[in-house]
Design an enzyme around this catalytic site. Structure first.
Site, mmCIF file in Angstrom:
data_model
loop_
_atom_site.group_PDB
_atom_site.id
_atom_site.type_symbol
_atom_site.label_atom_id
_atom_site.label_comp_id
_atom_site.label_asym_id
_atom_site.label_seq_id
_atom_site.Cartn_x
_atom_site.Cartn_y
_atom_site.Cartn_z
ATOM 1 N N ASP A 96 -15.587 94.412 19.956
ATOM 2 C CA ASP A 96 -16.436 93.380 20.557
ATOM 3 C C ASP A 96 -15.542 92.339 21.193
ATOM 4 O O ASP A 96 -14.396 92.151 20.767
ATOM 5 C CB ASP A 96 -17.297 92.670 19.499
ATOM 6 C CG ASP A 96 -16.517 91.579 18.803
ATOM 7 O OD1 ASP A 96 -15.635 91.918 17.987
ATOM 8 O OD2 ASP A 96 -16.732 90.387 19.104
ATOM 9 N N HIS A 127 -22.690 94.003 35.925
ATOM 10 C CA HIS A 127 -21.637 94.933 36.320
ATOM 11 C C HIS A 127 -20.573 95.062 35.234
ATOM 12 O O HIS A 127 -20.152 96.177 34.909
ATOM 13 C CB HIS A 127 -20.980 94.501 37.636
ATOM 14 C CG HIS A 127 -19.731 95.269 37.926
ATOM 15 N ND1 HIS A 127 -19.754 96.530 38.491
ATOM 16 C CD2 HIS A 127 -18.429 94.996 37.636
ATOM 17 C CE1 HIS A 127 -18.517 96.990 38.562
ATOM 18 N NE2 HIS A 127 -17.689 96.074 38.056
ATOM 19 N N CYS A 159 -23.814 100.893 38.552
ATOM 20 C CA CYS A 159 -24.638 99.805 38.002
ATOM 21 C C CYS A 159 -25.583 99.254 39.071
ATOM 22 O O CYS A 159 -25.351 99.429 40.266
ATOM 23 C CB CYS A 159 -23.757 98.705 37.418
ATOM 24 S SG CYS A 159 -23.187 97.481 38.623
ATOM 25 N N ASP A 197 -21.628 88.298 12.838
ATOM 26 C CA ASP A 197 -20.385 87.914 12.162
ATOM 27 C C ASP A 197 -20.736 86.998 10.985
ATOM 28 O O ASP A 197 -21.896 86.717 10.725
ATOM 29 C CB ASP A 197 -19.442 87.235 13.162
ATOM 30 C CG ASP A 197 -20.010 85.931 13.688
ATOM 31 O OD1 ASP A 197 -21.144 85.566 13.311
ATOM 32 O OD2 ASP A 197 -19.324 85.272 14.477
ATOM 33 N N CYS A 218 -23.813 97.147 41.863
ATOM 34 C CA CYS A 218 -23.034 97.885 42.864
ATOM 35 C C CYS A 218 -23.910 98.731 43.770
ATOM 36 O O CYS A 218 -23.546 99.014 44.903
ATOM 37 C CB CYS A 218 -21.976 98.742 42.174
ATOM 38 S SG CYS A 218 -20.625 97.737 41.521
ATOM 39 N N CYS A 244 -19.054 102.763 41.112
ATOM 40 C CA CYS A 244 -19.839 102.254 39.973
ATOM 41 C C CYS A 244 -21.323 102.512 40.200
ATOM 42 O O CYS A 244 -21.832 102.361 41.312
ATOM 43 C CB CYS A 244 -19.569 100.762 39.794
ATOM 44 S SG CYS A 244 -20.570 100.007 38.495
#
Lengths: 400, 415
Positions: free
Chosen positions: A277, A345, A317, A103, A320, A315
């Site tokens: 974002d 996660h 990930c 930014d 999980c 999930c």
């Protein structure tokens, strides 16, 4: 303006529209940036100080993250642009080989630092580290971002809170246009670093339109929709978003700044945005909040102490696959690794959501996806927020 | 569980502990260390980051301190801490206290000991202690013990009482152990107390050795408890009373110089809370333990010649940067001098942190209080500590223990 056009023609960015939704304004693109291609719509996690909140860059790569953010204000203060430049830019400093967006630093000055003052020259503020007065001009912002070496840089804009009305909003809009031109001129690496303009104009449709007209005359590589997501009414928010995408050129990426709630993402993709974002998914993780398709789980609450299921059984990930809600609940009492598990996660959730959105656009079933998403997120259709229903209706998706 | 000793050099026992774990497929080389955890997690690390480390110890240590408050949850879960915490295949050793914390004194009674979790003190009777072990389902665990004699000036009477209580606790635990279904395959380690009083140490060791225990825990030797020479003497004499074929774990010892001294006195096993403590003060273990001199540094710093009797160089107080308890084995990465240092923490180190990142980046993470700082330091410090133990074993095996000691003990000056 001739020099501006010449700069953009060499822009290190290519946008290929892979599919467009025949019903809404949603689109799936491949955005090719200097470090790798990015599949859009994309959520970009925020790594403020050159690190993503306890997650290693390898873990972030394993989650298939293709682009993340760094904050110019923080990194400009510590460790400073000179050091980062010596380390081959922010990529080299944090050892992240994929894309980075930075930014301008202006937003943090206005939001974090008291006593900041905006003049035509730039933003003046007092350093929280040594108390010195610092002036950040558009040229300096780009100078720092050139040192950071990000793939996408943001122009310095005159940020006004989205709840402010009146002449200050108009002044900020015109000044942001003037600062855009100064940023374009200041960019030392137009062949390696893309500079995005930021559409301002508050919640005033006329001012937004004027800003769009003016900024789209500049042939910048991409556009951001700024000045939103700052506490304004959602009804005003989505109207400004859809107005902006309506006037932005089809062939350039559109980045909606500061948006990261799942519902907002899905609606704003329908309104034609490509990039997003937000610190929310990572920040909320550190407070024990895990994102799921039906909302979120506050894992520090006692009800999870003996809940031996994963956060989300569907999930994929690493968290999980290995851990239960009960263990994360217990671990939160003794170690920071609990935060890392949930951060992983939540990033995984955001990225997976955007992958599903993209696939549905490619498969030409985005409206059905939105309906299923809403059904899962809310217990019943009378709980759908009216702004979301209206926003989706405006692009021909009827959810209730 | 079976201990095979291959050689003893200068008192150091080189060997391997085999037949560990439920199906006996694990082994652990001695002298070695257990993998330190809090709530069954190595601090700061997810399983993915932890397993970037090679040669992790096959035994993970958990403490009743951090698990007692979860007793009810574990009882309902029924599958033990290994599954509850999602650990990889590992042997579990359960100890009473977390050696990284100092437990407040004054909470031991004839019938109870206390542990401290996130919610405060939990008082345990032998019954409750054993119920917690049944919920944890460890492969080995230390018996309940009165370990409050580590404070200076503990009276002879108090020390005697600690020994008596600890033996009584052991007998109670053994009775319950033999009745327990859940702990059927687990080994119980007897705890040797006795403060700094030789005859109490010997009595404690002899009496404990008479009981059907799988191994021994040497308690009350914490770094703060006593002088290094006194400790070495006590441990040497205590070890002589313990059967050769059973392992000895010392609690509360972490510094490399103290580890070597204890190993020479006959200790087989150590904890690994030390790299965690180093991490928490923003430091990185950087001491050299390679025997073959590195050509770069060989000429610049001659090893200090130390006496065989375990005399150690005085620990310099390196508190110039406000870091308390810093030892000469580490570098303070918060120090400004590392701000633009683009080298890895330790040249040649194979850990994820050193292979990927530079000092300047870790320095930045520490001064900005970023969570990744703890992650990277923990990875490096654990890797360095494990490397030290491996080198110690190699030094014993190759009869180069003295060279090894010289290398480790040479006090580092600056960088």
């Amino acid at each position: 303006m001739a020099s501006v056009k010449a700069v953009s023609s060499a822009a290190p960015l290519a946008l290929r529209i892979v599919a467009e939704c025949p019903v809404s304004k949603a689109r799936a693109c491949t955005l090719t940036l200097p470090h790798c291609a990015v599949n859009t719509p994309v959520f970009m996690p925020v790594g403020t100080q050159g690190t993503l909140k306890g997650i290693t860059v390898d873990q972030l790569e394993d989650l298939d993250c293709q682009i993340c953010l760094g904050n110019t204000y923080h990194l400009g203060m510590r460790p400073g642009p000179e050091l980062i430049e010596k380390a081959n830019g922010l990529h080299g400093f944090m050892k992240w080989n994929r894309n980075l967006l930075t930014d301008s630093g202006g937003f943090q000055m206005v939001s974090l630092v008291e006593l900041s003052e905006v003049t035509e020259q730039g933003v003046t503020f007092r350093s929280p580290y040594d108390g010195k007065e610092i002036l950040l001009t558009p040229e300096q912002s780009i100078g720092i971002q050139n040192s950071l070496g990000s793939d996408i840089m943001m122009q310095l804009d005159d940020v006004v809170s989205s709840t402010v009305r009146g002449p200050r909003v108009e002044e900020a809009m015109h000044r942001s246009v003037r600062w855009l031109d100064r940023c374009i001129t200041a960019n030392k690496n137009p062949d390696r670093q893309n500079l995005f303009a930021i559409i301002q104009g508050g919640l005033d449709a006329k001012l937004r339109k004027a800003c769009l007209d003016e900024m789209t005359k500049r042939d910048v590589p991409g556009f951001a929709i700024g000045g939103l997501s700052g506490g304004e009414e959602k009804d005003d928010f989505w109207k400004m978003v859809t107005l902006s995408t309506h006037h932005l050129p089809r062939e350039k990426p559109r980045y909606l700044m500061g948006v990261g709630y799942a519902l907002d993402l899905v609606v704003c993709v329908a309104l034609g945005c490509d990039m997003f974002d937000c610190v929310f998914p990572t920040r909320t993780a550190r407070f024990g909040s895990a994102l799921v398709p039906w909302g979120s789980l506050q894992l520090k609450q006692k009800q999870y102490a003996k809940d031996f299921q994963p956060i989300d059984p569907d999930c994929q990930c690493p968290t999980c696959k290995r851990h239960t809600r009960a263990y994360l609940h217990a671990l939160f009492k003794s170690d920071t690794a609990a935060m890392h598990h949930i951060t992983i996660h939540n990033i995984s959730y955001q990225l997976a959501l955007m992958r599903s959105v993209r696939q549905s656009i490619i498969d030409q079933r985005f409206p059905e996806f939105v309906k299923a998403f809403m059904k899962r997120m809310f217990p019943s259709s009378d709980q759908y927020p009216s702004w979301a229903v209206e926003a989706l209706q405006s692009v021909n998706i009827t959810v209730s | 569980m079976k201990l095979q000793l291959s050689r003893v050099v200068q008192g150091c026992r080189l060997g391997v502990l085999t037949g560990l774990g439920k199906s006996g497929q694990h082994s652990l080389e001695l002298p070695g260390c257990l993998l330190y955890t809090r709530c069954a997690t190595v601090p700061h690390l997810t399983q993915d980051t932890l397993h970037t480390l090679r040669d992790l110890p096959s035994v993970t240590q958990v403490s009743v301190d951090s698990l007692a408050e979860h007793q009810e949850v574990l009882e309902e879960f029924k599958e033990g801490v290994r599954n509850f915490a999602g650990l990889h295949d590992t042997v579990l050793f359960s100890s009473l206290h977390d050696s990284a914390n100092t437990s407040p004194a004054g909470h031991v009674t004839n019938k109870t000991v206390s542990v401290w979790g996130s919610g405060g003190r939990i008082e345990l009777t032998a019954d409750r202690f054993m119920a917690i072990q049944e919920a944890i389902q460890p492969d080995c665990y230390q018996s309940m013990a009165d370990g409050e004699t580590w404070q200076a000036n503990t009276s002879r009477k108090r020390v005697r009482k600690a020994v008596d209580r600890t033996l009584a606790h052991l007998d109670e635990c053994l009775v319950l152990h033999q009745k327990s279904q859940e702990l059927k395959q687990a080994e119980i380690f007897g705890v040797v107390e006795g403060g700094d009083i030789m005859e109490e140490r010997l009595r404690s060791a002899r009496e404990t050795a008479k009981r059907p225990v799988g191994g021994f825990v040497l308690d009350g030797f914490h770094s703060a408890a006593m002088d290094q020479d006194v400790r070495a003497q006590l441990i040497r004499a205590t070890s002589a009373e313990l059967p050769q074929e059973k392992p000895r774990l010392v609690l509360g010892i972490g510094r490399p110089d103290e580890v070597i001294s204890c190993a020479e006195a006959g200790v087989d096993l150590f904890e690994s809370f030390f790299p965690f403590q180093v991490t928490e003060r923003g430091c990185a273990l950087s001491f050299d333990y390679t025997i073959d001199p590195d050509p770069e540094t060989a000429g610049t710093s001659a090893p200090t010649v130390l006496e065989l009797n375990g005399e150690m160089p005085a620990v310099k107080k390196l508190n110039g940067n406000g870091v308390t308890n810093m030892t000469p084995f580490e570098m303070n990465l918060k120090d400004k001098r590392y701000q633009d240092d683009f080298r890895p923490l330790v040249e040649g180190c194979g850990c994820y942190c050193c292979k990927k990142h530079m000092r300047a980046y870790v320095h930045h993470l520490l001064v900005t209080n970023e969570l990744l700082g703890g992650v990277l330091l923990m990875l490096h410090n654990m890797a360095h500590y494990l490397g030290f133990f491996k080198a110690l074993r190699e030094a014993i095996a190759s009869e180069r223990l003295q060279d090894f000691k010289n290398r480790v003990l040479q006090c580092r000056e600056g960088d």
